[in-house]
Design an enzyme around this catalytic site. Structure first.
Site, PDB file in Angstrom:
ATOM      1  N   TYR A 149       0.872  -1.175   0.000  1.00  0.00           N
ATOM      2  CA  TYR A 149       0.000   0.000   0.000  1.00  0.00           C
ATOM      3  C   TYR A 149       0.903   1.217   0.000  1.00  0.00           C
ATOM      4  CZ  TYR A 149      -3.330   3.493   1.794  1.00  0.00           C
ATOM      5  OH  TYR A 149      -4.107   4.613   1.977  1.00  0.00           O
ATOM      6  N   ASP A 244       9.418   2.556  -1.000  1.00  0.00           N
ATOM      7  CA  ASP A 244       8.455   3.199  -0.107  1.00  0.00           C
ATOM      8  C   ASP A 244       8.862   2.839   1.314  1.00  0.00           C
ATOM      9  OD1 ASP A 244       6.406   3.874   1.555  1.00  0.00           O
ATOM     10  OD2 ASP A 244       4.807   3.210   0.203  1.00  0.00           O
ATOM     11  N   LYS A 271       5.761   9.283   8.412  1.00  0.00           N
ATOM     12  CA  LYS A 271       5.663   8.669   9.743  1.00  0.00           C
ATOM     13  C   LYS A 271       6.773   9.125  10.697  1.00  0.00           C
ATOM     14  CE  LYS A 271       2.917   4.754   8.142  1.00  0.00           C
ATOM     15  NZ  LYS A 271       1.582   4.924   8.646  1.00  0.00           N
TER      16      LYS A 271
HETATM   17  N1  HOZ Z   1      -1.491   1.162   6.930  1.00  0.00           N
HETATM   18  C1  HOZ Z   1      -1.971   2.508   6.991  1.00  0.00           C
HETATM   19  C2  HOZ Z   1      -0.869   3.487   6.954  1.00  0.00           C
HETATM   20  N2  HOZ Z   1       0.182   3.171   6.106  1.00  0.00           N
HETATM   21  C3  HOZ Z   1      -2.840   2.656   8.190  1.00  0.00           C
HETATM   22  C4  HOZ Z   1      -3.285   4.027   8.452  1.00  0.00           C
HETATM   23  C5  HOZ Z   1      -4.570   4.382   7.828  1.00  0.00           C
HETATM   24  O1  HOZ Z   1      -4.847   3.984   6.685  1.00  0.00           O
HETATM   25  O2  HOZ Z   1      -5.317   5.071   8.504  1.00  0.00           O
END
Ligand code: HOZ
Length: 431
Positions: A149, A244, A271
């Protein structure tokens, strides 16, 4: 908003109000608990390894805002730096020194990032990196991996992980087929499939984008040689390799996954570099970043990019981390949790594996660690949902989807990890 401010004091009063006004009552889908059932609690505040909800519960937090909070909630140096920045002005629309200082920290830790641009999220970072890749190569095709993702922009919502997988919409509605056809998704760790793709369509491929340790289909580690093969294939075909490292950057080690030796052309970050503030960045080879406006023809901009409060928070967090020595204790704490969960599951006759890397880990109810999305989807999701709710009832907030990663911070001291394991022991006994 405080639980004691005289308005409302429990999640079940806020939930209906939120659902009346916001899709699913949330600002990001994975928070809605759709992957595990039930309704989310509302947070009052965080401190160290804990979240406090409006119902007065103290929860050990293993979501940690999905990764940024590597020092725990509200660490003193980060809060102090952000507070000082707030007092000095919330946004300037002009350069300020903290952007330079944070860029210097990042580029010195990640030598492959010779130059970078700050943005506001991981989504913006990957979207912009692909634009640079297409401009640099004059090609259109992007290769990604199922279950990875890279944020929610149109080119990458193709076989996407995270909330898209949780909700069963890995190929989002609203993405034109013409645009989707420019992204090809192959199984993670399937070097043969990527090799075939390069054989068939190599001259059309602008970039391969990959989570070098996948964290959005749960935690899935790269097979030995997988990242090296991507590097060789992209080099051989004149395509770019985009890492990424939104999740892994400054999370699995000071230099990210690329500190392990495979050097990408472009890197996407977010992050940890923002400490919980909305920050992202993309960067890489100097010649590629020279394509970005105002130096070059690739347009990308942002009123709030390089925001002084966000920069101050990120800078304070990276300074508190300090360097590579921070990561051994973090990995040990994560391993203690992962090993402890596997041991307790085995003791209770529950098939479970806990892949981990640095400060990230997952728990899959499966016989062996998944190596791709199909295998993570085959793990027992119903059992995961019972584990999640059991842990929540025991005062532990685990990510509410098997397609998310759990995050350990410096604030998760051995006594906190022991508390999680004691709770897991009781929950696994009932699974
Ligand atoms: N895995 C998502 C962030 N890379 C979780 C956060 C979200 O979508 O709210």
């Amino acid at each position: 908003m405080s639980a004691t401010d005289g308005t409302q004091d429990a999640s079940d009063t806020w939930g209906p109000r939120a659902r009346a006004l916001m899709p699913g009552g949330v600002s990001s889908p994975v928070r809605s608990f759709r992957g595990v059932g039930g309704e989310p609690f509302f947070v009052e505040r965080g401190a160290g390894p804990y979240l406090f909800d409006l119902g007065g519960r103290r929860l050990i937090d293993l979501v940690m805002s999905y990764g940024p909070l590597i020092l725990g909630h509200a660490p003193e140096p980060v809060v102090a730096a952000a507070a000082q920045a707030v007092a000095e002005g919330l946004s300037f629309g002009a350069p300020s020194p903290r952007e330079v200082l944070l860029a210097e920290r990042i580029t010195s830790a990640m030598p492959a990032v010779e130059k970078l641009r700050f943005v506001n999220s991981g989504t913006e970072a990957t979207m912009s990196a692909l634009r640079v890749a297409r401009a640099a190569t004059g090609r259109r095709l992007v290769v990604k991996f199922s279950g990875c993702y890279h944020g929610h922009h149109d080119s990458l919502l193709i076989r996407a992980g995270s909330g898209a997988a949780t909700l069963g919409v890995p190929d989002s509605a609203g993405v034109p087929a013409e645009l989707a056809s420019l992204t090809v998704s192959v199984p993670y760790n399937d070097t043969e499939a990527v090799t075939r793709l390069f054989h068939d369509r190599g001259p059309d491929i602008a970039a391969v984008i990959v989570e070098p340790v996948a964290g959005n289909m749960g935690t899935v580690l790269p097979a030995p040689g997988f990242l090296e093969a991507l590097r060789a294939l992209t080099w051989g075909a004149g395509a770019l390799l985009v890492f990424d490292e939104v999740m892994t950057g400054f999370r699995v080690g000071w230099g990210g996954v690329q500190g392990g030796g495979v050097t990408p052309d472009l890197t996407c970050l977010a992050k940890v570099i923002g400490a919980g503030m909305p920050v992202g960045a993309y960067g890489g080879r100097r010649d590629l970043m020279a394509l970005v406006a105002p130096e070059g023809p690739v347009y990308q901009a942002g009123t709030l990019s390089g925001n002084p409060v966000a920069m101050a928070a990120g800078l304070a967090q990276l300074d508190a981390i300090g360097g590579p020595a921070f990561y051994d204790p973090l990995a040990q704490a994560t391993a203690a949790l992962a090993d402890g969960l596997e041991e307790r599951a085995a003791r209770h006759g529950v098939a479970a594996v806990a892949p981990r890397m640095g400060g990230m880990m997952s728990l899959f109810f499966a016989e062996r660690a998944p190596s791709n999305m199909a295998e993570t989807e085959a793990a027992d999701r119903e059992r995961f949902a019972r584990f999640f709710h059991g842990m929540l009832a025991e005062g532990v907030f685990w990510p509410p989807s098997p397609f998310e990663t759990a995050f350990v911070s410096q604030a998760h001291t051995p006594d906190v990890i022991d508390g999680v394991l004691a709770a897991a022991d009781r929950v696994l006994a009932r699974l």
